[in-house]
Design a protein around this motif. Structure first.
Motif, PDB file in Angstrom:
ATOM      1  N   LYS A  52       0.774  -1.564   0.230  1.00 31.52           N
ATOM      2  CA  LYS A  52      -0.373  -0.185   0.130  1.00 31.52           C
ATOM      3  C   LYS A  52       0.978   1.692  -0.187  1.00 31.52           C
ATOM      4  O   LYS A  52       1.439   1.307   0.758  1.00 31.52           O
ATOM      5  N   SER A  53       0.465   1.683  -0.939  1.00 30.54           N
ATOM      6  CA  SER A  53       1.059   2.921  -1.012  1.00 30.54           C
ATOM      7  C   SER A  53       0.901   4.238  -1.565  1.00 30.54           C
ATOM      8  O   SER A  53       1.016   5.274  -1.997  1.00 30.54           O
ATOM      9  N   GLY A  54      -0.686   4.137  -1.959  1.00 27.95           N
ATOM     10  CA  GLY A  54      -0.878   4.859  -2.186  1.00 27.95           C
ATOM     11  C   GLY A  54      -1.339   5.286  -3.835  1.00 27.95           C
ATOM     12  O   GLY A  54      -2.290   5.508  -4.345  1.00 27.95           O
ATOM     13  N   ALA A  55      -0.701   3.874  -4.625  1.00 28.07           N
ATOM     14  CA  ALA A  55      -0.792   4.084  -6.032  1.00 28.07           C
ATOM     15  C   ALA A  55      -1.879   3.419  -6.363  1.00 28.07           C
ATOM     16  O   ALA A  55      -2.328   2.067  -5.259  1.00 28.07           O
ATOM     17  N   GLY A  56      -2.247   3.629  -7.216  1.00 29.31           N
ATOM     18  CA  GLY A  56      -3.479   3.181  -8.148  1.00 29.31           C
ATOM     19  C   GLY A  56      -2.882   1.627  -8.722  1.00 29.31           C
ATOM     20  O   GLY A  56      -2.049   1.070  -9.622  1.00 29.31           O
ATOM     21  N   THR A  74      -1.384  -2.806   5.787  1.00 28.18           N
ATOM     22  CA  THR A  74       0.369  -2.636   4.713  1.00 28.18           C
ATOM     23  C   THR A  74       0.038  -2.863   3.384  1.00 28.18           C
ATOM     24  O   THR A  74       0.902  -2.610   2.871  1.00 28.18           O
ATOM     25  N   MET A  75      -0.713  -3.908   2.923  1.00 28.45           N
ATOM     26  CA  MET A  75      -0.579  -4.054   1.197  1.00 28.45           C
ATOM     27  C   MET A  75      -2.543  -4.754   0.685  1.00 28.45           C
ATOM     28  O   MET A  75      -3.052  -5.155   1.739  1.00 28.45           O
ATOM     29  N   TYR A  76      -1.730  -5.168  -0.307  1.00 30.09           N
ATOM     30  CA  TYR A  76      -3.718  -5.199  -1.304  1.00 30.09           C
ATOM     31  C   TYR A  76      -3.713  -6.468  -1.309  1.00 30.09           C
ATOM     32  O   TYR A  76      -2.401  -6.970  -1.936  1.00 30.09           O
ATOM     33  N   CYS A  77      -4.770  -7.983  -1.339  1.00 26.32           N
ATOM     34  CA  CYS A  77      -4.301  -9.426  -2.387  1.00 26.32           C
ATOM     35  C   CYS A  77      -5.315  -9.552  -2.997  1.00 26.32           C
ATOM     36  O   CYS A  77      -6.560  -9.070  -2.551  1.00 26.32           O
ATOM     37  N   VAL A  78      -5.316  -9.550  -4.286  1.00 26.56           N
ATOM     38  CA  VAL A  78      -6.498  -9.629  -5.389  1.00 26.56           C
ATOM     39  C   VAL A  78      -5.604 -11.048  -5.555  1.00 26.56           C
ATOM     40  O   VAL A  78      -5.108 -11.595  -6.158  1.00 26.56           O
ATOM     41  N   VAL A  79      -7.391 -12.250  -5.894  1.00 25.45           N
ATOM     42  CA  VAL A  79      -6.694 -13.676  -6.901  1.00 25.45           C
ATOM     43  C   VAL A  79      -7.556 -13.324  -7.343  1.00 25.45           C
ATOM     44  O   VAL A  79      -8.828 -13.417  -6.613  1.00 25.45           O
ATOM     45  N   SER A  80      -7.289 -14.486  -8.473  1.00 24.35           N
ATOM     46  CA  SER A  80      -8.337 -14.937  -8.736  1.00 24.35           C
ATOM     47  C   SER A  80      -8.683 -15.897  -9.463  1.00 24.35           C
ATOM     48  O   SER A  80      -7.453 -16.580 -10.070  1.00 24.35           O
TER      49      SER A  80
END
Lengths: 166, 115
Positions: free
Chosen positions: B72-76, B101-107
């Motif tokens: 997570k750093s404010g970036a898109g 502190t982080m995003y996780c996307v699982v597909s």
């Protein structure tokens, strides 16, 4: 950065609702950020098609990985080369690139292959990121191709998975 | 020799898969902060555990599981997918998860196999 639609996540999983209420740990939450689906739910009302046996042991023509990688390179560089990261534009561009890649891979006319295209576009802000994938499939017939692109303000990663339909 | 597959067993169940993926993610990176050295292991193990759970269901599908973890750093970040398959039998499901502190996307993509 993104809007949180909590009600959408509650609507989806029946079991998940109870779990989030009781088992919530201090730090983590599962939320749904903006989702845009081209939903074709009405199509599922059709009965599943049963096909006849082909008596083929494998595909006559396999998916050519270098050709697909070239398609990805071509599409990503042409759409992203001179662009700057912007929220609305990136949203549309991710979807557009997906559709374009899918159409071009279909043009290769490799019969009996199902295609999955995955595109990520992100802003460069000094953050770190890891993308990985694992597949359970028939390694002899199924394959994937991937390409990543970077310019001064954004990066784009595109992956195509080709799965043989038995 | 024809095998009879009942239709409700064969269709892809996105809700159930969503729940089981979130459990996998929670189990691997549940209370941790983003760590550059470990992120490689994390993505690999999230993906492997998810795949193992899916396989245990014993359904006639080929699976593709993709996981992206971002600090997570404010970036898109934008992700999209487009699939050319049979919509009556195949399906996909995407699960998003985040902590401080982080995003996780699982597909997960499931492609039907005719047995």
């Amino acid at each position: 950065m993104s809007e949180v639609f909590k009600d959408k996540s509650q609507r989806r999983g029946h079991g998940a609702r109870g779990k989030e209420a009781t088992g919530r740990t201090k730090d983590s939450i599962s939320t749904v950020s903006y989702i845009d689906e081209l939903a074709h739910h009405d199509d599922n009302a059709r009965m599943a098609i049963t096909t006849e046996n082909t008596y083929q042991l494998g595909p006559n023509k396999r998916m050519p990985v270098p050709a697909v990688t070239d398609i990805l390179k071509d599409v990503l560089t042409s759409y992203l080369q001179e662009e700057k990261y912007e929220v609305e534009w990136s949203q549309k561009m991710t979807k557009t690139i997906c559709e374009v890649v899918r159409a071009r891979v279909k043009e290769l006319m490799i019969p009996r292959y199902k295609i999955v295209v995955l595109v990520h576009i992100g802003q460069l802000a000094g953050q770190s990121m890891q993308i990985s994938s694992r597949c359970l499939w028939d390694a002899a017939n199924d394959t994937f191709a991937s390409f990543s692109f970077k310019n001064s303000s954004l990066y784009g990663v595109a992956t195509v998975y080709a799965v043989y339909y038995e | 020799m024809e095998e009879y597959n009942p239709v409700d067993e064969v269709a892809f169940n996105a809700d159930e898969v969503n729940i089981s993926i979130k459990e996998c993610v929670e189990g691997v990176i549940g209370g941790t902060d983003y760590n550059q050295n470990k992120v490689n292991q994390w993505t690999a193990s999230i993906v492997e555990h998810s795949l193992t759970h899916l396989v245990k269901q014993g359904r006639p599908f080929k699976y593709i599981v993709n996981c992206a973890i971002m600090q997570k750093s404010g970036a898109g970040l934008h992700t999209a997918n487009s699939c050319y398959w049979d919509t009556t039998t195949d399906g996909s499901c995407t699960a998003r998860w985040e902590n401080r502190t982080m995003y996780c996307v699982v597909s997960v993509f499931a492609v039907a196999v005719t047995l």
